[in-house]
Design an enzyme around this catalytic site. Structure first.
Site, PDB file in Angstrom:
ATOM      1  N   THR A  49       0.786  -1.118  -0.112  1.00 49.00           N
ATOM      2  CA  THR A  49      -0.261   0.093   0.043  1.00 49.00           C
ATOM      3  C   THR A  49       0.791   1.328  -0.075  1.00 49.00           C
ATOM      4  O   THR A  49       1.963   1.159  -0.384  1.00 49.00           O
ATOM      5  CB  THR A  49      -1.058   0.075   1.119  1.00 49.00           C
ATOM      6  OG1 THR A  49       0.038  -0.123   2.413  1.00 49.00           O
ATOM      7  CG2 THR A  49      -2.001  -1.174   1.296  1.00 49.00           C
ATOM      8  N   ILE A  51       0.930   4.273   2.341  1.00 51.39           N
ATOM      9  CA  ILE A  51       1.179   5.098   3.677  1.00 51.39           C
ATOM     10  C   ILE A  51       2.158   4.110   4.434  1.00 51.39           C
ATOM     11  O   ILE A  51       3.185   4.412   5.040  1.00 51.39           O
ATOM     12  CB  ILE A  51      -0.186   5.510   4.557  1.00 51.39           C
ATOM     13  CG1 ILE A  51      -0.878   6.540   3.734  1.00 51.39           C
ATOM     14  CG2 ILE A  51       0.492   5.955   5.883  1.00 51.39           C
ATOM     15  CD1 ILE A  51      -2.176   6.834   4.402  1.00 51.39           C
ATOM     16  N   CYS A  52       1.756   2.891   4.452  1.00 51.94           N
ATOM     17  CA  CYS A  52       2.380   1.891   5.295  1.00 51.94           C
ATOM     18  C   CYS A  52       3.951   1.983   5.087  1.00 51.94           C
ATOM     19  O   CYS A  52       4.639   1.995   6.033  1.00 51.94           O
ATOM     20  CB  CYS A  52       1.821   0.311   5.198  1.00 51.94           C
ATOM     21  SG  CYS A  52       0.077   0.387   5.306  1.00 51.94           S
ATOM     22  N   PRO A  53       4.408   1.883   3.814  1.00 49.72           N
ATOM     23  CA  PRO A  53       6.003   1.646   3.697  1.00 49.72           C
ATOM     24  C   PRO A  53       6.862   2.847   4.135  1.00 49.72           C
ATOM     25  O   PRO A  53       7.723   2.935   4.580  1.00 49.72           O
ATOM     26  CB  PRO A  53       6.091   1.645   2.198  1.00 49.72           C
ATOM     27  CG  PRO A  53       4.954   1.993   1.588  1.00 49.72           C
ATOM     28  CD  PRO A  53       3.781   1.654   2.407  1.00 49.72           C
ATOM     29  N   ILE A  56       6.798   2.248   8.077  1.00 48.92           N
ATOM     30  CA  ILE A  56       7.694   1.181   8.345  1.00 48.92           C
ATOM     31  C   ILE A  56       9.269   1.556   7.801  1.00 48.92           C
ATOM     32  O   ILE A  56       9.956   1.192   8.788  1.00 48.92           O
ATOM     33  CB  ILE A  56       7.330   0.058   7.378  1.00 48.92           C
ATOM     34  CG1 ILE A  56       6.272  -0.678   7.763  1.00 48.92           C
ATOM     35  CG2 ILE A  56       8.526  -1.233   7.675  1.00 48.92           C
ATOM     36  CD1 ILE A  56       5.444  -1.438   6.896  1.00 48.92           C
TER      37      ILE A  56
END
Length: 180
Positions: A49, A51-53, A56
């Protein structure tokens, strides 16, 4: 949702820990892994997806600072360890992550923490700071569309580790509040 003062639930999950060799790509991580350490467990909705990276990778860049505070970072989503591996192999910002990505495919830990989005069936953007005794000391949750600030998580960890009263916007090295 679990909150401050609750114990971290028991868990035993497969995790993606390496992308170089298939024989070392995965490891089991449990609630008993990393004894004597603080833990930051942060969850995201889905791999592959947008936003997630960003979150992370930002936690990954701060890993050394968390480690200097005797803290283990653990990432968590409901994707499988194989999806985590493929994502890391195909996303430049995630290739060299220095912390495990937990695969909660049965949603047992996510459900026990109370962080499953009822409509989507995926993890909310939740962050838990857990002390070495397994007690949750901080919880924050963002909606699915808003990324969190890992630097703020580090600041809160610093404050918790002082075991003193820390005022608003306190930073490591600042004075704490002394009650006369």
């Amino acid at each position: 949702m679990l909150t401050v003062g609750n114990r971290l639930p028991e868990f035993d999950l497969q995790a993606t820990v390496d992308i170089e060799k298939p024989s070392t790509a995965f490891a089991r991580i449990t609630h008993e892994s990393h004894p004597g350490k603080w833990r930051v467990i942060f969850a995201w909705p889905k791999d592959f997806t947008f936003i997630c990276p960003t979150e992370i990778a930002a936690f990954g860049k701060l890993e050394r600072e968390f480690a200097d505070r005797d803290t283990q970072i653990l990432g968590l989503s409901t994707d499988s360890e194989f999806v985590h591996l493929a994502w890391r192999q195909n996303h430049d910002d995630l290739r060299d992550l220095p912390f495990p990505m937990l695969a909660d495919v049965k949603r047992e830990l996510s459900q026990a923490l109370g962080i499953l989005d009822e409509k989507e069936g995926v993890c909310l953007r939740a962050t838990f700071i857990v002390d070495p005794e397994g007690v949750i000391q901080h919880v924050s949750v963002n909606g699915l569309d808003v990324g969190r600030n890992p630097q703020e998580t580090l600041r809160i960890l610093d404050a918790l580790q002082t075991d003193e009263l820390c005022p608003c916007n306190w930073q490591k090295g600042d004075d704490t509040i002394q009650v006369a």
